[in-house]
Structures are given as C-alpha cells and as structure tokens.
Design a protein around this motif. Structure first.
Motif, PDB file in Angstrom:
ATOM      1  N   ASP A 167      54.912  63.558  90.142  1.00 53.94           N
ATOM      2  CA  ASP A 167      54.056  62.402  90.399  1.00 53.94           C
ATOM      3  C   ASP A 167      52.850  62.824  91.231  1.00 53.94           C
ATOM      4  N   LEU A 168      51.646  62.659  90.674  1.00 45.61           N
ATOM      5  CA  LEU A 168      50.407  62.921  91.407  1.00 45.61           C
ATOM      6  C   LEU A 168      49.887  61.598  91.949  1.00 45.61           C
ATOM      7  N   ARG A 169      49.754  61.510  93.255  1.00 48.22           N
ATOM      8  CA  ARG A 169      49.265  60.287  93.889  1.00 48.22           C
ATOM      9  C   ARG A 169      47.983  60.578  94.667  1.00 48.22           C
ATOM     10  N   LEU A 170      46.996  59.779  94.393  1.00 52.32           N
ATOM     11  CA  LEU A 170      45.746  59.923  95.121  1.00 52.32           C
ATOM     12  C   LEU A 170      45.802  59.079  96.395  1.00 52.32           C
ATOM     13  N   GLN A 171      45.376  59.678  97.492  1.00 48.88           N
ATOM     14  CA  GLN A 171      45.262  58.931  98.733  1.00 48.88           C
ATOM     15  C   GLN A 171      44.098  57.964  98.570  1.00 48.88           C
ATOM     16  N   GLY A 172      44.381  56.695  98.686  1.00 45.12           N
ATOM     17  CA  GLY A 172      43.330  55.722  98.424  1.00 45.12           C
ATOM     18  C   GLY A 172      43.620  54.364  99.023  1.00 45.12           C
ATOM     19  N   ILE A 173      42.802  53.411  98.658  1.00 51.02           N
ATOM     20  CA  ILE A 173      42.917  52.056  99.183  1.00 51.02           C
ATOM     21  C   ILE A 173      42.617  51.072  98.063  1.00 51.02           C
ATOM     22  N   VAL A 174      43.365  49.983  98.022  1.00 56.09           N
ATOM     23  CA  VAL A 174      43.148  48.892  97.078  1.00 56.09           C
ATOM     24  C   VAL A 174      42.363  47.789  97.799  1.00 56.09           C
ATOM     25  N   PHE A 175      41.334  47.299  97.142  1.00 57.90           N
ATOM     26  CA  PHE A 175      40.578  46.185  97.723  1.00 57.90           C
ATOM     27  C   PHE A 175      40.273  45.147  96.650  1.00 57.90           C
ATOM     28  N   PRO A 176      40.307  43.866  97.021  1.00 56.44           N
ATOM     29  CA  PRO A 176      39.955  42.814  96.063  1.00 56.44           C
ATOM     30  C   PRO A 176      38.440  42.726  95.919  1.00 56.44           C
ATOM     31  N   TYR A 177      38.013  42.349  94.724  1.00 60.00           N
ATOM     32  CA  TYR A 177      36.561  42.266  94.506  1.00 60.00           C
ATOM     33  C   TYR A 177      36.218  41.026  93.691  1.00 60.00           C
ATOM     34  N   GLN A 178      35.225  40.285  94.205  1.00 62.08           N
ATOM     35  CA  GLN A 178      34.602  39.183  93.487  1.00 62.08           C
ATOM     36  C   GLN A 178      33.131  39.516  93.284  1.00 62.08           C
ATOM     37  N   PRO A 179      32.561  39.188  92.114  1.00 64.61           N
ATOM     38  CA  PRO A 179      31.138  39.457  91.881  1.00 64.61           C
ATOM     39  C   PRO A 179      30.267  38.413  92.575  1.00 64.61           C
ATOM     40  N   PRO A 180      28.955  38.613  92.588  1.00 61.96           N
ATOM     41  CA  PRO A 180      28.070  37.624  93.213  1.00 61.96           C
ATOM     42  C   PRO A 180      28.201  36.227  92.625  1.00 61.96           C
ATOM     43  N   ARG A 181      28.637  36.126  91.361  1.00 65.95           N
ATOM     44  CA  ARG A 181      28.740  34.811  90.713  1.00 65.95           C
ATOM     45  C   ARG A 181      29.882  33.982  91.266  1.00 65.95           C
ATOM     46  N   GLY A 182      30.801  34.601  92.007  1.00 61.09           N
ATOM     47  CA  GLY A 182      31.879  33.839  92.614  1.00 61.09           C
ATOM     48  C   GLY A 182      33.257  34.157  92.060  1.00 61.09           C
ATOM     49  N   GLN A 183      34.224  33.318  92.422  1.00 63.98           N
ATOM     50  CA  GLN A 183      35.632  33.555  92.103  1.00 63.98           C
ATOM     51  C   GLN A 183      35.923  33.357  90.618  1.00 63.98           C
ATOM     52  N   TYR A 184      36.816  34.214  90.096  1.00 66.03           N
ATOM     53  CA  TYR A 184      37.352  34.106  88.742  1.00 66.03           C
ATOM     54  C   TYR A 184      36.244  34.075  87.680  1.00 66.03           C
ATOM     55  N   ARG A 185      35.408  35.105  87.695  1.00 65.33           N
ATOM     56  CA  ARG A 185      34.299  35.203  86.744  1.00 65.33           C
ATOM     57  C   ARG A 185      34.385  36.441  85.856  1.00 65.33           C
ATOM     58  N   LEU A 186      35.458  37.242  85.973  1.00 64.17           N
ATOM     59  CA  LEU A 186      35.519  38.524  85.284  1.00 64.17           C
ATOM     60  C   LEU A 186      36.610  38.540  84.218  1.00 64.17           C
ATOM     61  N   ASN A 187      36.246  38.908  82.974  1.00 64.06           N
ATOM     62  CA  ASN A 187      37.312  39.250  82.038  1.00 64.06           C
ATOM     63  C   ASN A 187      37.752  40.681  82.340  1.00 64.06           C
ATOM     64  N   PHE A 188      38.731  41.179  81.588  1.00 65.11           N
ATOM     65  CA  PHE A 188      39.297  42.498  81.908  1.00 65.11           C
ATOM     66  C   PHE A 188      38.241  43.594  81.863  1.00 65.11           C
ATOM     67  N   HIS A 189      37.423  43.601  80.828  1.00 65.03           N
ATOM     68  CA  HIS A 189      36.440  44.672  80.655  1.00 65.03           C
ATOM     69  C   HIS A 189      35.356  44.609  81.732  1.00 65.03           C
TER      70      HIS A 189
END
Length: 359
Positions: free
Chosen positions: A161-183
């Motif tokens: 198992d290769l694990r990268l040392q990293g951090i998860v952060f939530p992201y919203q675009p300038p348009r606001g909450q729940y504006r992103l499809n998967f792509h």
C-alpha cells in the motif's frame, strides 16, 4: 542487431495484454499440453514453492518525491540460480481488482505503461529482489500495488500500500454550495493543486477530526460527508459519528461540493502584504515579482498541516478566495479550533496574498 530489441519489445507487449490466451495471468505460458487420454498435463514443475513478500506496513511518500515499493521472493526449499523470472506490477482498486498495468520485466529488460512511462523501473539490488521504484510521485499514485512474480507455471504475488502524506479539504466554487457535477468537481480539485479524495483518504481525515456537514464528491463517484458531532441538520442527532453516504450519484446530472486531496509540498508558502492591501491582480503580480506564484487552496492547506503555517492575516489565493491558516487558535483569529479560515470570494477588497515557491 535491430531485430533483438524489437523482439523483446514485442514480447513485453504480448505479456502485458495476453487476453488472447485462456491461461492469461499477465504473461504468456506454453507449458500446458494434452496427452493421449485427453487429460491436461503440466510439462514443468520443480517441486519448490515460490514465495513473494512485500511490506506489510504502508509505504509513505509525498507528491514529487521518489519512492521504492519493496518486493522480494524466494523458494521453499531454496533453489540455486534459475532462468530469468518474470515480474509484473499492477495498480489496484480498493476492492483489489486491477486498475492499470504499471510495469512488466523479464531479466533486466522492462517496460512501463501509461502514466508510469519514464517514472517506473525495477530495483534489483539482490538476486531475489523485484522492488518497484516510482519517481516524481503524483497524487494519483496513491493506492495499492500488486507485485507478481512468475517462474514457469509458478505464479505468486503480494500487495503493498502506497500512501501519500496529505490532507483532505472541502471545496465550494465561487457560485456557492452544491454547484458541481462529478467532472466539474474533478476539475476544481486539479485547479487547486489537488485531486478528488478517495474514501480511504476521507475516512482518515475524519479519524483525525474532519467534521463537515456538506456532501461532496469522491473519486469513486460516490457522494459522502464526515460527521464527528452528530446534529440535526447533518443526518440527525441519533446517528453515530461517521461517514454519511448518499452512495453513487449521476456524474453529469447531480450536483454537490467536492472533497479534494492535496499532498505535502516540495516548496514553501509565504505571505506578502502592503500597507493598503492589494487587489487580486496586484496580489498575483506581487508573487511573480518575488519569484513565485499565487498559492492555490491545496497548497495553503498543505502548508498549514505539514509546515505549521500560522498567519492571522487574510490573503488572496489563486481561485479568488481569501483565507488564512491558524495552527494556534487565539483571540481575534477565528474559532477556537485550528484550521484554514475562509472569507469566501469577495468581489472587491484589498488583502495580503499567499504565494507559493518551489524549493
């Protein structure tokens, strides 16, 4: 003399594909024959058991580094020098099904595939070593890898198992909450120096304290969110803490936020300011004048977590947001918990700037 390299290359390509043969396990074998009474018979078996071993503990690395995934093999009972064995490395999904071929090798001749071309090779410091070296590690390299060793009809493997040392952060675009499809979620994470987080990465972040009540896309196309403190708007007060899941969603039609994953940095994030502050365009120019570029959100989060960046001054980032990182909470610097504070995406205003420079 050109014929031999061409033959070797053709052989490796056949080994990597191999779907033409019913006994395919990544390499072509010609050791099965049929005797007169119609029974299959093996024409090679030496009685020794092939054993393949990799690291039982995860191997940790970070973006831009070089990493070695250890793999060794031996025979029980021990055997003397043998003919050339075959080695195959594959990257796996979380359910251990194959995601992609990484590399195949026969003796000292090898071929890497896809994103691993030019970055992967076999390390054989000892006679029974089959370790994989990956250079310039990328965020998508995080995951499970299978080391497969083939000697005739003997075929054994193990997983590391290769694990990268990293951090998860939530992201919203300038348009606001729940504006992103998967792509779109994939793209905004890439724009911030990150990738969509995996479930394992989100789970690790939750175990370290991440609590976020907005649902976001993950790399597998599911939508989930981590809750440490159950509350009414976040699945109800009667549910135990954990990862709440909406399951797989339609990748084009459904819209949510994103959970991004960024690794430790090769460079540094630093803060610049002027007495009167700066507009976003002035901030970008100030970073360029300092031999750097305006930092992205993922870089600020990584600097906060891994480099201890603590600054109670708000600064512009590349996406037009204004944020500041706090390691040691104190008066007039936001909530009582450490974190990266956000002022959102102001349409006007003058602030400092966070810059990023590779070292």
């Amino acid at each position: 003399m050109l014929l031999l390299p061409l033959l070797l290359k053709a052989t490796l390509l056949r080994l990597a594909s191999g779907s033409y043969h019913p006994f395919y396990n990544g390499f072509y074998y010609n050791h099965i024959m049929n005797d007169n009474d119609g029974q299959d018979k093996v024409d090679y078996f030496n009685g020794a058991r092939l054993v393949v071993e990799t690291s039982k503990d995860p191997v940790y690395s970070y973006s831009g580094a070089n990493v070695t995934l250890p793999c060794h093999y031996h025979y029980e009972p021990d055997q003397g020098p043998k003919r050339k064995i075959r080695i195959k490395w594959s990257k796996l999904r979380d359910d251990y099904t194959k995601e992609q071929d990484v590399l195949v090798a026969i003796g000292k001749t090898y071929m890497a595939f896809g994103d691993f071309k030019g970055r992967a090779h076999i390390h054989q410091a000892s006679r029974h070593e089959a370790s994989l070296v990956i250079s310039d590690v990328r965020l998508k390299d995080d995951g499970k890898y299978r080391c497969e060793v083939i000697d005739g009809l003997e075929d054994e493997s193990d997983v590391v198992d290769l694990r990268l040392q990293g951090i998860v952060f939530p992201y919203q675009p300038p348009r606001g909450q729940y504006r992103l499809n998967f792509h779109e979620a994939e793209q905004v994470c890439q724009d911030q120096g990150a990738i969509l987080a995996s479930f394992n990465q989100l789970f690790q972040a939750w175990s370290e304290g991440l609590d976020w009540c907005n649902a976001g896309w993950l790399a597998d196309g599911t939508v989930q969110y981590p809750i440490r403190l159950p509350r009414k708007p976040c699945g109800g007060v009667h549910l135990a803490p954990g990862i709440r899941s909406y399951g797989p969603r339609h990748r084009h039609l459904h819209r949510f936020d994103a959970f991004c994953f960024s690794s430790a940095l090769k460079g540094e994030v630093f803060y610049l300011d002027r007495l009167a502050g700066m507009t976003l365009e002035e901030a970008k120019q100030s970073c360029q004048d300092a031999g750097a570029e305006i930092a992205r959100v993922g870089q600020l989060y990584s600097a906060w977590k891994f480099l201890g960046l603590d600054r109670c001054n708000a600064g512009w980032l590349a996406d037009g947001s204004v944020r500041y990182p706090i390691v040691t909470p104190r008066a007039n610097c936001g909530p009582a918990e450490p974190g990266v504070r956000s002022f959102g995406f102001p349409s006007k205003g003058r602030f400092g700037v966070f810059c990023y420079r590779e070292t």
